[in-house]
Design an enzyme around this catalytic site. Structure first.
Site: not given
Length: 311
Positions: A15, A245
């Site tokens: 994920r 991120c």
């Protein structure tokens, strides 16, 4: 006799590791990766995110990937849910665990999910109610995940008070566990210990805590040790250090599961994970992911022969 490991590791490469890649990894490869991770002895896998494929195309196949993951009955299979609709999809899929993420940084939260922190907390309360409406054996574990708990690429420092307010909101809304995420990897060992202890004071000793750490500035494993010293025994990590991120371009990814397992076992802490099998997951990733995205000290240096027996 309790044979559970000293440290619990949740594998997040399927994920968090894949979500920001510029290439779509085939469904079959994702399923193969999850099977290899489970075969290595990992007891929890974050298998995907129930977000619209128009937002994150990587997870257009999340239903099929989670369905495959759930065939591994001895492993906890979880998924990220950003809102109520995502949670309903995850419930229908039968996940064992849900990770509901809210940023302690208001700016980051708005950029990530286009909602205020309070709006996200209200959605979390609705998700808790949806789970409670399920029959007891079918209720997934609900993790309230605090993103940017140790710093934000938009706001810089995030106050301890902001983290504790969000933790309190999660706890009052019925979270089964609290996760503290160093989303952009700005945390330091002293900060990790300070914030974990503040959160413990907020929630009390019975609340389960985990750390989700990134290695942006090279402090990832040091922050694990700090977490251990603050009595945290649950950590997220990604094979080959995949991840990052989108709001911290160029940042390195999650802490490397292989390096983490090696360090913990050398410290005398059991993980229940077969390191050789875990190392072999690199072969699956290398077929579909550019080498520049794959990191890890063990992969670069190899395991010294004299240290092969890490237990």
């Amino acid at each position: 006799m309790d044979n559970s490991p000293d440290v619990h590791i949740c594998e997040v490469a399927p994920r968090d590791g894949l979500q920001n890649l510029d290439v779509i990894v085939p469904t079959g490869a994702k399923c193969e990766l999850i099977s290899a991770i489970v075969a290595a002895g990992v007891s929890e896998v974050d298998a995907g995110s129930f977000v619209p494929a128009t937002v994150v195309p990587q997870f257009g196949d999340v239903g099929a990937v989670v369905a495959h993951a759930l065939t591994h009955k001895s492993t906890t299979i979880g998924a990220v849910v950003p809102n109520v609709k995502g949670a309903e999809r995850a419930l229908a899929a039968g996940v064992n665990s849900m990770y509901f993420v809210i940023s302690a940084s208001e700016t980051h939260n708005r950029a990530n999910v286009r909602r205020t922190i309070e709006e996200q907390l209200e959605a979390f309360r609705v998700v808790r109610a949806r789970i409670n409406a399920q029959k007891a054996p079918e209720r997934p574990h609900l993790v309230g995940a605090v993103a940017t708990a140790f710093g934000c690429s938009m706001e810089g420092d995030v106050s301890e008070a902001a983290v504790c307010r969000l933790v309190q909101g999660f706890a009052e809304a019925g979270a089964d566990e609290i996760g503290l995420a160093d989303t952009v990897g700005y945390g330091t060992p002293t900060q990790v210990k300070r914030i974990v202890r503040a959160v413990r004071n907020e929630t009390g000793p019975k609340m389960m805590l985990r750390l989700h750490l990134h290695d942006t500035l090279g402090a990832g494993l040091a922050n694990v040790v700090a977490g251990l010293e603050a009595d945290v025994r649950r950590f997220d990590a990604a094979v080959s250090g995949l991840g990052g991120c989108p709001f911290a371009p160029g940042a390195r990814g999650n802490i490397v599961t292989e390096d983490l397992v090696f360090m913990l076992e050398r410290m005398g802490l059991s993980t229940g994970i077969d390191l050789d099998r875990l190392m072999a997951t690199r072969e699956i990733l290398a077929r579909h992911v550019e080498q520049k995205h794959l990191t890890g000290h063990l992969h670069e240096a190899g395991i010294p022969r004299v240290l092969r027996r890490v237990a």
